[in-house]
Motif scaffolding. Structure first.
Motif, mmCIF file in Angstrom:
data_model
loop_
_atom_site.group_PDB
_atom_site.id
_atom_site.type_symbol
_atom_site.label_atom_id
_atom_site.label_comp_id
_atom_site.label_asym_id
_atom_site.label_seq_id
_atom_site.Cartn_x
_atom_site.Cartn_y
_atom_site.Cartn_z
ATOM 1 N N ASP A 154 0.848 -1.190 0.000
ATOM 2 C CA ASP A 154 0.000 0.000 0.000
ATOM 3 C C ASP A 154 0.890 1.248 0.000
ATOM 4 O OD1 ASP A 154 0.940 0.368 2.586
ATOM 5 O OD2 ASP A 154 -0.951 -0.132 3.566
ATOM 6 N N SER A 155 0.262 2.408 0.098
ATOM 7 C CA SER A 155 1.015 3.665 -0.005
ATOM 8 C C SER A 155 1.965 3.881 1.174
ATOM 9 C CB SER A 155 0.047 4.845 -0.104
ATOM 10 O OG SER A 155 -0.809 4.883 1.031
ATOM 11 N N HIS A 156 1.805 3.103 2.241
ATOM 12 C CA HIS A 156 2.697 3.204 3.398
ATOM 13 C C HIS A 156 3.712 2.066 3.419
ATOM 14 C CE1 HIS A 156 0.226 6.406 5.065
ATOM 15 N NE2 HIS A 156 -0.847 5.661 4.859
ATOM 16 N N ALA A 157 3.833 1.407 2.278
ATOM 17 C CA ALA A 157 4.801 0.316 2.105
ATOM 18 C C ALA A 157 4.479 -0.904 2.956
ATOM 19 C CB ALA A 157 6.224 0.807 2.381
ATOM 20 N N ARG A 158 3.225 -1.035 3.376
ATOM 21 C CA ARG A 158 2.822 -2.250 4.084
ATOM 22 C C ARG A 158 2.474 -3.331 3.076
ATOM 23 N NH1 ARG A 158 -0.244 1.585 7.714
ATOM 24 N NH2 ARG A 158 -1.841 1.413 6.103
ATOM 25 N N VAL A 159 2.823 -4.560 3.380
ATOM 26 C CA VAL A 159 2.601 -5.667 2.458
ATOM 27 C C VAL A 159 1.141 -6.106 2.519
ATOM 28 C CG1 VAL A 159 3.237 -8.032 1.856
ATOM 29 C CG2 VAL A 159 4.977 -6.441 2.710
ATOM 30 N N LEU A 160 0.465 -6.007 1.376
ATOM 31 C CA LEU A 160 -0.907 -6.474 1.271
ATOM 32 C C LEU A 160 -0.982 -7.911 0.765
ATOM 33 C CD1 LEU A 160 -2.599 -3.332 -0.326
ATOM 34 C CD2 LEU A 160 -2.584 -3.999 2.081
ATOM 35 N N PHE A 161 -0.011 -8.276 -0.061
ATOM 36 C CA PHE A 161 -0.016 -9.614 -0.649
ATOM 37 C C PHE A 161 1.398 -9.991 -1.056
ATOM 38 C CE2 PHE A 161 0.026 -12.146 -4.586
ATOM 39 C CZ PHE A 161 -0.650 -13.282 -4.164
ATOM 40 N N ALA A 162 1.740 -11.254 -0.828
ATOM 41 C CA ALA A 162 3.012 -11.809 -1.296
ATOM 42 C C ALA A 162 2.714 -13.157 -1.924
ATOM 43 C CB ALA A 162 3.991 -11.961 -0.138
ATOM 44 N N ASN A 163 3.076 -13.317 -3.202
ATOM 45 C CA ASN A 163 2.791 -14.605 -3.838
ATOM 46 C C ASN A 163 3.737 -15.683 -3.320
ATOM 47 O OD1 ASN A 163 5.168 -14.047 -5.188
ATOM 48 N ND2 ASN A 163 4.357 -14.487 -7.226
ATOM 49 N N MET A 164 3.508 -16.907 -3.753
ATOM 50 C CA MET A 164 4.266 -18.031 -3.216
ATOM 51 C C MET A 164 5.763 -17.893 -3.488
ATOM 52 S SD MET A 164 2.207 -19.923 -1.578
ATOM 53 C CE MET A 164 3.250 -21.353 -1.351
ATOM 54 N N ALA A 165 6.094 -17.407 -4.694
ATOM 55 C CA ALA A 165 7.519 -17.254 -5.030
ATOM 56 C C ALA A 165 8.192 -16.251 -4.104
ATOM 57 C CB ALA A 165 7.665 -16.829 -6.488
ATOM 58 N N ALA A 166 7.511 -15.154 -3.803
ATOM 59 C CA ALA A 166 8.077 -14.151 -2.894
ATOM 60 C C ALA A 166 8.223 -14.717 -1.487
ATOM 61 C CB ALA A 166 7.199 -12.907 -2.887
ATOM 62 N N GLN A 167 7.234 -15.495 -1.052
ATOM 63 C CA GLN A 167 7.309 -16.084 0.281
ATOM 64 C C GLN A 167 8.460 -17.091 0.386
ATOM 65 O OE1 GLN A 167 3.469 -17.395 1.920
ATOM 66 N NE2 GLN A 167 2.436 -16.106 0.421
ATOM 67 N N LYS A 168 8.689 -17.860 -0.672
ATOM 68 C CA LYS A 168 9.801 -18.817 -0.667
ATOM 69 C C LYS A 168 11.146 -18.089 -0.618
ATOM 70 C CE LYS A 168 7.376 -22.554 -3.074
ATOM 71 N NZ LYS A 168 7.295 -23.367 -4.330
ATOM 72 N N THR A 169 11.229 -16.989 -1.387
ATOM 73 C CA THR A 169 12.467 -16.200 -1.365
ATOM 74 C C THR A 169 12.717 -15.636 0.032
ATOM 75 O OG1 THR A 169 12.189 -15.596 -3.697
ATOM 76 C CG2 THR A 169 13.639 -14.209 -2.360
ATOM 77 N N ALA A 170 11.633 -15.104 0.640
ATOM 78 C CA ALA A 170 11.781 -14.522 1.975
ATOM 79 C C ALA A 170 12.110 -15.584 3.017
ATOM 80 C CB ALA A 170 10.505 -13.791 2.362
ATOM 81 N N ALA A 171 11.628 -16.814 2.803
ATOM 82 C CA ALA A 171 11.863 -17.880 3.783
ATOM 83 C C ALA A 171 13.347 -18.223 3.903
ATOM 84 C CB ALA A 171 11.059 -19.121 3.405
ATOM 85 N N THR A 172 14.096 -18.020 2.832
ATOM 86 C CA THR A 172 15.539 -18.306 2.891
ATOM 87 C C THR A 172 16.296 -17.248 3.676
ATOM 88 O OG1 THR A 172 16.046 -17.074 0.853
ATOM 89 C CG2 THR A 172 15.376 -19.390 0.617
ATOM 90 N N ARG A 173 15.696 -16.036 3.786
ATOM 91 C CA ARG A 173 16.288 -14.902 4.507
ATOM 92 C C ARG A 173 17.646 -14.494 3.935
ATOM 93 N NH1 ARG A 173 13.422 -13.741 8.974
ATOM 94 N NH2 ARG A 173 15.094 -12.467 9.848
ATOM 95 N N ASP A 174 17.871 -14.811 2.665
ATOM 96 C CA ASP A 174 19.129 -14.432 2.009
ATOM 97 C C ASP A 174 19.052 -13.035 1.402
ATOM 98 O OD1 ASP A 174 20.353 -16.818 2.633
ATOM 99 O OD2 ASP A 174 19.691 -17.801 0.790
ATOM 100 N N VAL A 175 17.862 -12.685 0.881
ATOM 101 C CA VAL A 175 17.702 -11.413 0.173
ATOM 102 C C VAL A 175 16.617 -10.562 0.832
ATOM 103 C CG1 VAL A 175 17.195 -10.313 -2.034
ATOM 104 C CG2 VAL A 175 18.420 -12.510 -1.982
ATOM 105 N N LEU A 176 15.388 -11.099 0.861
ATOM 106 C CA LEU A 176 14.251 -10.361 1.401
ATOM 107 C C LEU A 176 13.880 -10.866 2.780
ATOM 108 C CD1 LEU A 176 11.741 -10.035 -1.607
ATOM 109 C CD2 LEU A 176 13.129 -8.226 -0.592
ATOM 110 N N LEU A 177 13.370 -9.925 3.605
ATOM 111 C CA LEU A 177 12.849 -10.272 4.915
ATOM 112 C C LEU A 177 11.417 -9.753 5.004
ATOM 113 C CD1 LEU A 177 15.916 -9.260 7.133
ATOM 114 C CD2 LEU A 177 15.347 -11.539 6.253
ATOM 115 N N LEU A 178 10.468 -10.659 5.265
ATOM 116 C CA LEU A 178 9.061 -10.292 5.426
ATOM 117 C C LEU A 178 8.659 -10.546 6.869
ATOM 118 C CD1 LEU A 178 7.377 -11.838 2.230
ATOM 119 C CD2 LEU A 178 7.880 -9.428 2.660
ATOM 120 N N ALA A 179 8.141 -9.517 7.531
ATOM 121 C CA ALA A 179 7.702 -9.672 8.920
ATOM 122 C C ALA A 179 6.784 -8.514 9.276
ATOM 123 C CB ALA A 179 8.887 -9.711 9.876
ATOM 124 N N ASP A 180 5.679 -8.835 9.969
ATOM 125 C CA ASP A 180 4.744 -7.807 10.449
ATOM 126 C C ASP A 180 4.288 -6.877 9.326
ATOM 127 O OD1 ASP A 180 4.982 -8.809 13.040
ATOM 128 O OD2 ASP A 180 6.762 -7.581 13.408
#
Length: 297
Positions: free
Chosen positions: A238-264
């Protein structure tokens, strides 16, 4: 689909806004000492307050649990004892479960299997939208109680007389309502049916909005499922940079914690320099400007 995706994002943002506003109102009422009379008594008196019933009708746009309350309120206004509101398909097809008030849902299986085209519904579907009629104006109770429909459906439900309503007539189905009662009070009168006229336009509008909302939700689901099929990671913010949706590929990338971090409901890069670039990209996108060029070579 682009339009469906935009609606999906808007719907999620709107839902969060409405939910937050509702919570704020409830908290404000609590701290101010205000108590809704309906909450104090445990049950709203919709017969004394027609506006309360109208508000409950519109609650049903996004809350199916409000429909039994709507049927209860209508029963109070026209002298009914129980009721049903649902759809009747014009062609063979699956039927969604109707809303019931003081009716045993176990009887619905027999109704759908053996009596879907019963003598009451045959007359009900001929009515104009918004013009109620009493069952006894078409077929008397003495005639009805000689049928299997009465012995297998109406008698188990304690029903002898009905008030018929065509709430809406759509291309593929009717939206029908039946308010009914036992032999104790006899057939519905014209005065009782007239008492429903205040509420029928609101109920029709609410059912139209409910169907539109369900259709949009289905389009939202399909749009998000499409994004989940992509091999590349997709984040919707959204306009405040809050995550509204992350597809499966993005979630898998974030799960490795090598590049992206998704939390809260936030996203950031593991490396500080890359995170600074991501912040600038998000800021530029929300501002509607061109993407800033990276200083890295």
């Amino acid at each position: 689909p682009g339009d469906a995706l935009l609606r999906a994002v808007h719907a999620r943002r709107t839902t969060m806004t409405v939910t937050g506003a509702h919570a704020d109102r409830q908290q404000a009422r609590h701290h101010s000492g205000f108590m809704d009379p309906a909450l104090v008594s445990g049950k709203p008196n919709m017969q004394r307050d027609p506006d309360l019933l109208i508000r409950r009708i519109y609650d049903a746009v996004d809350d199916v649990d409000a429909l039994p309350d709507v049927l209860s309120g209508l029963c109070e206004h026209i002298g009914g004892e129980n009721g049903m509101l649902g759809m009747l398909m014009k062609a063979p097809g699956s039927l969604p479960s109707p809303a019931l008030f003081r009716l045993d849902p176990a009887v619905m299986q027999t109704l759908n299997a053996r009596h879907l085209n019963n003598v009451w519904r045959q007359h009900m579907v001929t009515l104009p939208v918004g013009r109620p009629a009493a069952s006894d104006s078409f077929v008397s109770f003495d005639q009805v109680r000689c049928t299997d429909f009465y012995s297998e459906i109406l008698r188990p439900w304690g029903i002898a007389h009905g008030a018929f309503f065509v709430i809406d007539d759509m291309t593929k189905f009717h939206v029908l309502m039946n308010i009914s009662r036992s032999t104790t009070r006899g057939p519905f009168t014209s005065e009782e049916l007239e008492a429903s006229h205040t509420f029928l336009p609101h109920l029709r509008r609410a059912m139209q909005l409910r169907l539109l909302l369900e259709r949009n939700r289905e389009q939202e689901r399909l749009a998000l499922e499409t994004l989940d099929q992509l091999a590349v990671g997709v984040l919707i913010l959204d306009s405040h940079a809050r995550v509204l949706f992350a597809n499966m590929a993005a979630q898998k990338t974030a799960a490795t914690r090598d590049v992206l971090l998704l939390a809260d409901r936030t996203v950031r890069c593991r490396q500080r320099e890359e995170d600074d670039i991501l912040r600038r990209l998000i800021g530029s996108a929300t501002a509607g400007g061109p993407a800033p060029r990276s200083k890295r070579r």
